[in-house]
Design a protein around this motif. Structure first.
Motif, PDB file in Angstrom:
ATOM      1  N   LEU A   1      11.700  12.675  25.962  1.00 54.78           N
ATOM      2  CA  LEU A   1      11.439  13.408  24.720  1.00 54.78           C
ATOM      3  C   LEU A   1      12.616  14.297  24.356  1.00 54.78           C
ATOM      4  O   LEU A   1      12.992  14.385  23.173  1.00 54.78           O
ATOM      5  N   MET A   2      13.222  14.938  25.334  1.00 50.39           N
ATOM      6  CA  MET A   2      14.409  15.762  25.069  1.00 50.39           C
ATOM      7  C   MET A   2      15.575  14.909  24.586  1.00 50.39           C
ATOM      8  O   MET A   2      16.344  15.334  23.714  1.00 50.39           O
ATOM      9  N   PHE A   3      15.724  13.711  25.125  1.00 51.69           N
ATOM     10  CA  PHE A   3      16.761  12.793  24.645  1.00 51.69           C
ATOM     11  C   PHE A   3      16.524  12.438  23.183  1.00 51.69           C
ATOM     12  O   PHE A   3      17.459  12.444  22.363  1.00 51.69           O
ATOM     13  N   VAL A   4      15.284  12.120  22.862  1.00 49.47           N
ATOM     14  CA  VAL A   4      14.934  11.738  21.489  1.00 49.47           C
ATOM     15  C   VAL A   4      15.239  12.882  20.527  1.00 49.47           C
ATOM     16  O   VAL A   4      15.840  12.676  19.462  1.00 49.47           O
ATOM     17  N   LEU A   5      14.854  14.095  20.899  1.00 50.22           N
ATOM     18  CA  LEU A   5      15.096  15.247  20.024  1.00 50.22           C
ATOM     19  C   LEU A   5      16.589  15.510  19.861  1.00 50.22           C
ATOM     20  O   LEU A   5      17.046  15.878  18.772  1.00 50.22           O
TER      21      LEU A   5
ATOM     22  N   PRO B   1      11.138   4.387  19.239  1.00 51.53           N
ATOM     23  CA  PRO B   1      10.922   3.144  20.011  1.00 51.53           C
ATOM     24  C   PRO B   1      11.906   2.982  21.167  1.00 51.53           C
ATOM     25  O   PRO B   1      11.530   2.503  22.245  1.00 51.53           O
ATOM     26  N   ALA B   2      13.151   3.387  20.957  1.00 55.50           N
ATOM     27  CA  ALA B   2      14.135   3.318  22.040  1.00 55.50           C
ATOM     28  C   ALA B   2      13.737   4.240  23.188  1.00 55.50           C
ATOM     29  O   ALA B   2      13.902   3.892  24.366  1.00 55.50           O
ATOM     30  N   GLY B   3      13.204   5.413  22.865  1.00 53.58           N
ATOM     31  CA  GLY B   3      12.728   6.314  23.905  1.00 53.58           C
ATOM     32  C   GLY B   3      11.596   5.700  24.712  1.00 53.58           C
ATOM     33  O   GLY B   3      11.525   5.865  25.933  1.00 53.58           O
ATOM     34  N   ALA B   4      10.715   4.979  24.031  1.00 56.31           N
ATOM     35  CA  ALA B   4       9.612   4.312  24.733  1.00 56.31           C
ATOM     36  C   ALA B   4      10.142   3.229  25.672  1.00 56.31           C
ATOM     37  O   ALA B   4       9.635   3.052  26.797  1.00 56.31           O
ATOM     38  N   ILE B   5      11.160   2.498  25.243  1.00 53.04           N
ATOM     39  CA  ILE B   5      11.766   1.474  26.097  1.00 53.04           C
ATOM     40  C   ILE B   5      12.389   2.109  27.331  1.00 53.04           C
ATOM     41  O   ILE B   5      12.228   1.614  28.460  1.00 53.04           O
TER      42      ILE B   5
END
Length: 372
Positions: free
Chosen positions: A128-132, A310-314
């Motif tokens: 989540l931190m990566f996504v943000l 979606p990339a974060g989910a992968i």
């Protein structure tokens, strides 16, 4: 992270420094000591010149098309077919690098600090931190790295000063007891893990406002990072010894527990551990950015933001299955990962450089024949 985003040379230098260190302070001493034993510090120091050569090659490849990312440059040099194949190879490398980084930090936090917190919760928080961070943009992320760099350096220097009284030179003797072979073997991952993995920076360099000293600053940041990692490894050997360094999955925690200055400065391992995890976070974000932005470039998607979640989910799914524990990584995957880093950070860039020069020479001959 849009194409119009720009960062300064100082900011990319900080990102280079933090990305090169990254997760190395968590696993690097154990990996090299397992191979070279008490001579691991020699392997680490000798790997720095080789690492600087790798960084120089990457910078030369970047200068071929300074306004293009690695994915764009590959397609430009190799054409749409072969370029797309090699680009997919790099995207998978970026994905695996992100997942490995998340898993290393997750295992570290759940075994050293948050022992009662489920591993998957920590992994999800990191992703989540990566996504943000990616959604916030490279400019915001670079400014944060500038702010946190002095804190990082201050705590690292404090760690060295706090451990100086406990240094025992006998821990690194006898020198070269087993000859030069273990030292040479230790140099293989010693240069691959920190330096060859910096091919991810070719996805960031096009956003830099170029200055005349850009290449010099990148090499200086790489040299500083390599020296810092070698100092940390040497400190581990001198304070704890090669046996404990070899069998301790996270030597940084073992080192920080040794700090006890007159019973006044104690229990600093949590603070230091979070700083190490923070450096690994910066490296992980660069890998995640390279994966998301590179994928949108390969498939000609104009906006990267819808793909980030979606990339974060992968990545989260990959972190669960990529490795069972840290010992499997530092014992089993060291040489395969080193070979992968060398392939992506040295061999393929050299091939791109050679293909580019051959094509330029061919075009020059064609233009010469037409003029005649």
């Amino acid at each position: 992270m849009l194409k119009k985003a720009r960062i300064s040379v100082r900011q990319v230098t900080v990102l280079m420094f933090l990305s090169l260190i990254g997760d190395m302070l968590l696993i690097y001493p154990t990996m090299i000591t397992h191979i070279a034993h008490q001579d691991a510090w020699i392997s680490s120091i000798l790997s720095i010149p080789l690492g600087l050569i790798i960084i120089y090659v990457l910078l030369c490849v970047h200068e071929l098309y300074p306004n293009l990312t690695l994915i764009e440059a590959i397609r430009k040099i190799l054409g749409p077919v072969f370029g797309s194949i090699v680009s997919c190879w790099y995207l998978f490398y970026f994905l695996m690098g992100t997942a490995l980084n998340v898993r290393e930090v997750g295992d570290y936090l759940t075994t050293q600090i948050f022992e009662d917190t489920p591993l998957r919760v920590l992994l999800a928080m990191q992703v989540l931190m990566f996504v943000l961070a990616v959604l916030a943009g490279i400019e915001s992320f670079s400014r944060v790295s500038e702010i946190l760099l002095p804190v990082y350096v201050f705590i690292f220097c404090g760690l060295i000063l706090g451990l100086l009284p406990q240094i025992q030179l006998s821990n690194v003797r006898p020198v070269l007891e087993n000859g030069l072979a273990p030292v040479a073997q230790g140099m293989v991952p010693g240069a691959a893990m920190p330096f060859a993995g910096m091919s991810i920076m070719l996805m960031v360099f096009p956003f830099v406002n170029k200055k005349a000293h850009f290449k010099k600053d990148m090499l200086l940041a790489s040299l500083t990072g390599g020296v810092l990692i070698s100092i940390f490894l040497l400190l581990s050997l001198l304070v704890i010894g090669p046996f404990v360094t070899n069998y301790s999955p996270y030597i940084s925690s073992a080192l920080t527990t040794k700090i006890n200055e007159l019973n006044y400065i104690t229990r600093v391992e949590s603070l230091v551990s979070l700083i190490w995890a923070l450096a690994a976070y910066f490296k992980g974000v660069i890998f995640f950015y390279a994966f998301t932005f590179g994928t949108t470039q390969l498939f000609r998607i104009s906006n990267v933001r819808p793909f980030v979640i979606p990339a974060g989910a992968i990545v989260f799914g990959m972190t669960i299955s990529i490795t069972p524990n840290v010992f499997y990584y530092v014992r089993t995957l060291v040489y395969p990962m080193a070979a992968w880093h060398y392939t992506n950070g040295l061999i393929i860039p050299l091939l791109l450089w050679i293909v580019y020069l051959c094509r330029q020479k061919w075009k020059h001959r064609q233009n010469t024949s037409k003029n005649e």
